[in-house]
Write a protein that holds these residues in place. Structure first.
Motif, PDB file in Angstrom:
ATOM      1  N   LYS A   1       0.806  -1.337  -0.343  1.00  0.00           N
ATOM      2  CA  LYS A   1      -0.258   0.000  -0.030  1.00  0.00           C
ATOM      3  C   LYS A   1       1.122   0.946  -0.316  1.00  0.00           C
ATOM      4  N   ASP A   2       0.654   2.269  -0.599  1.00  0.00           N
ATOM      5  CA  ASP A   2       1.129   3.638  -0.735  1.00  0.00           C
ATOM      6  C   ASP A   2       2.938   3.597  -1.510  1.00  0.00           C
ATOM      7  N   PHE A   3       2.974   2.724  -2.542  1.00  0.00           N
ATOM      8  CA  PHE A   3       4.138   2.431  -2.877  1.00  0.00           C
ATOM      9  C   PHE A   3       5.230   3.435  -3.338  1.00  0.00           C
ATOM     10  N   VAL A   4       6.335   3.459  -2.650  1.00  0.00           N
ATOM     11  CA  VAL A   4       7.094   4.685  -3.102  1.00  0.00           C
ATOM     12  C   VAL A   4       8.341   4.251  -4.195  1.00  0.00           C
ATOM     13  N   PRO A   5       7.785   4.454  -5.703  1.00  0.00           N
ATOM     14  CA  PRO A   5       8.561   4.282  -6.293  1.00  0.00           C
ATOM     15  C   PRO A   5      10.263   4.110  -6.365  1.00  0.00           C
TER      16      PRO A   5
ATOM     17  N   LEU B   1       9.081   3.756 -11.145  1.00  0.00           N
ATOM     18  CA  LEU B   1       7.421   4.917 -11.960  1.00  0.00           C
ATOM     19  C   LEU B   1       7.150   4.561 -13.452  1.00  0.00           C
ATOM     20  N   LEU B   2       7.543   4.564 -14.076  1.00  0.00           N
ATOM     21  CA  LEU B   2       7.459   3.702 -15.574  1.00  0.00           C
ATOM     22  C   LEU B   2       5.289   3.071 -15.325  1.00  0.00           C
ATOM     23  N   LEU B   3       5.959   2.242 -14.269  1.00  0.00           N
ATOM     24  CA  LEU B   3       4.617   0.776 -13.852  1.00  0.00           C
ATOM     25  C   LEU B   3       3.445   1.520 -13.368  1.00  0.00           C
ATOM     26  N   GLN B   4       3.789   2.354 -12.310  1.00  0.00           N
ATOM     27  CA  GLN B   4       3.390   3.273 -11.322  1.00  0.00           C
ATOM     28  C   GLN B   4       2.255   4.506 -12.576  1.00  0.00           C
ATOM     29  N   LEU B   5       2.495   4.861 -13.475  1.00  0.00           N
ATOM     30  CA  LEU B   5       1.984   5.653 -15.009  1.00  0.00           C
ATOM     31  C   LEU B   5       1.496   5.180 -15.361  1.00  0.00           C
TER      32      LEU B   5
END
Length: 508
Positions: A267-271, A277-281
């Motif tokens: 939960k609330d994973f920080v890149p 970051l790309l996977l989050q985007l």
């Protein structure tokens, strides 16, 4: 007879009317740039040698700074001066903001899913925004400085261990830049020194993949220019592109699977890196254009390739030129001793106080631009450049190698003289059109700031930390400076040097 005469007269009047209509309603004759007459089918391919940028330079000396050729089925315009480059990349930037579709873009960049080869449009604009605002923001690059410092220390330690022995400089530089980029982009090094099962590839294998990627993205593939011959793959390039894609797929799947597993259930994973970051985007529904799995692969590959060989090749060329003129190394080390002293290494924050090191970098980029031909642009509509008509669909090349040899701009351009940049307001950030190592305008390399940090700091520390000589007692004037063409343009024969420590041994 009278009827026949009237018939002949009527036909004559009709013919005259038709001829006059053609003359007075025909479109204005286009004023195309000058250039050599093309042959049927192949166009002007017969004039292009193994080093296309040099062939085009010689042609520009005859036909001018803006010339038109034909490669196969397509018109090609080549700009060889700062003024022509400015009109294309600044005045008419949007018209030339797209790329032609090539086999390399299709097979090696996940069907144009990276920033380099993506056509101009919503997807490319979204990707560029991600690069500039997320991946290469000043804050993010500063947060990765500790990685660059650690890897430079490892680099200098490896060089110290090789003291007194012949060193293939490109191998060491490539390992440095690949290590930095891998940790910044991927979070860790996914390669090993040897094939022991601890990593997906060895460093040698991965470097071979990158070398092949740069070569295949720079070749003149016949199928790109004569489409009806595409299926034959006459040069075998498409076969090699498909084989390379399989290798990169295996690598990227391994990397992305590890990153997704690390993120799962948190939960609330920080890149922690650029892939995070790309996977989050890619999961962000608010993006104008959603990213898919191939988008993440394409961007990841772009980031790794764009930051490794380009930096290593530039530093190798710089050292090659310096070792041909040892007095230049003396000037550089005098500046380093004066500004830095011999009690510490050079830090990135020191670079503004080292104008001669910066001048060496600029002079290297002038004489040996990594991208001797900037990646091709595509005219999206008709326009006028330098008084000549450029037709929609024309492929446009900027010959940066030729621009660096323009005697109207550079005094004695074949000479390597860093002093020419001292006190001159010429930058490498796309605003000084006589020097465009990273391009300019919409299609300028978005990672140039990271590239500059790696190039300047590694070059400064190599000169500060070690004394350098050519191997095998080679004389400076005998050092071969031939090059090999590709999307990046390295030395044909790697630079081999012998080094000795220059600083107190405890600093290493």
């Amino acid at each position: 007879m009278e009827v026949l005469s009237w018939a002949i007269l009527a036909l004559s009047l009709l013919a005259i009317h038709t001829l006059l209509s053609i003359i007075f309603t025909s479109p204005r004759q286009s004023k195309l740039p000058p250039g050599p007459k093309p042959w049927p089918i192949i166009g002007n391919f017969n004039l292009i040698g193994p080093l296309p940028h040099q062939s085009l330079h010689k042609l520009s000396l005859r036909y001018g700074a803006l010339m038109q050729l034909k490669f196969g089925s397509y018109p090609v315009v080549v700009a060889s001066s700062a003024d022509m480059a400015k009109q294309i990349l600044k005045t008419n930037d949007q018209i030339f903001a797209s790329r032609p579709k090539t086999a390399a873009g299709k097979y090696t960049t996940y069907n144009f899913q990276n920033i380099t080869w993506a056509p101009y449009g919503p997807y490319w604009r979204q990707g560029r925004k991600i690069y500039l605002c997320e991946l290469f923001s000043s804050r993010r690059l500063e947060s990765y400085e500790y990685i660059r410092v650690q890897e430079r220390r490892d680099f200098t330690s490896r060089l110290l261990a090789l003291s007194g022995k012949p060193v293939v400089l490109k191998e060491q530089l490539s390992r440095l830049t690949l290590s930095i980029i891998s940790r910044i982009v991927l979070g860790k090094k996914y390669f090993s020194e040897r094939e022991d099962g601890s990593a997906i590839v060895t460093i040698e294998e991965f470097q071979e993949m990158l070398d092949e990627l740069f070569l295949l993205n720079g070749v003149l593939n016949i199928g790109d220019w004569i489409p009806w011959l595409d299926f034959l793959d006459l040069q075998g390039y498409v076969k090699r592109m498909k084989a390379l894609k399989i290798k990169f797929d295996r690598f990227h799947d391994h990397v992305l699977d590890e990153h997704k597993a690390r993120k799962a259930g948190v939960k609330d994973f920080v890149p922690k890196d650029m892939v995070d970051l790309l996977l989050q985007l890619s999961d962000d529904p608010s993006l104008d254009v959603n990213l898919n799995y191939d988008s993440v692969k394409g961007f990841t590959q772009d980031l790794i390739a764009g930051g490794t060989d380009t930096s290593a090749v530039t530093v190798e060329w710089a050292m090659s030129e310096l070792m041909k003129q040892p007095d230049l190394i003396k000037k550089a080390t005098e500046e380093l001793d004066r500004v830095i002293g011999r009690a510490r290494w050079v830090e990135e924050k020191d670079m503004p106080q080292l104008p001669y090191i910066e001048a060496i970098m600029k002079e290297t980029m002038r004489k040996h631009p990594v991208a001797v031909l900037l990646a091709p642009h595509l005219a999206l509509e008709d326009c006028n450049i330098g008084g000549y008509d450029i037709v929609k669909g024309t492929r446009v090349f900027i010959n940066s190698w030729s621009m660096g040899r323009d005697p109207k701009i550079w005094d004695e351009p074949e000479e390597f003289r860093p002093e020419r940049f001292i006190g001159k307001a010429i930058d490498v950030k796309g605003q000084s059109f006589e020097l465009l190592p990273f391009g300019s305008g919409r299609r300028m390399c978005p990672g140039y700031s990271l590239g500059l940090k790696m190039i300047q700091s590694s070059l400064a520390n190599m000169l500060h930390g070690f004394n350098w000589e050519l191997a095998d007692n080679m004389r400076p004037q005998d050092l071969n400076m031939d090059e090999v063409y590709g999307l990046a343009t390295p030395r044909k024969f790697p630079l081999v040097a012998v080094l000795e420590p220059r600083l107190p041994i405890h600093l290493y």
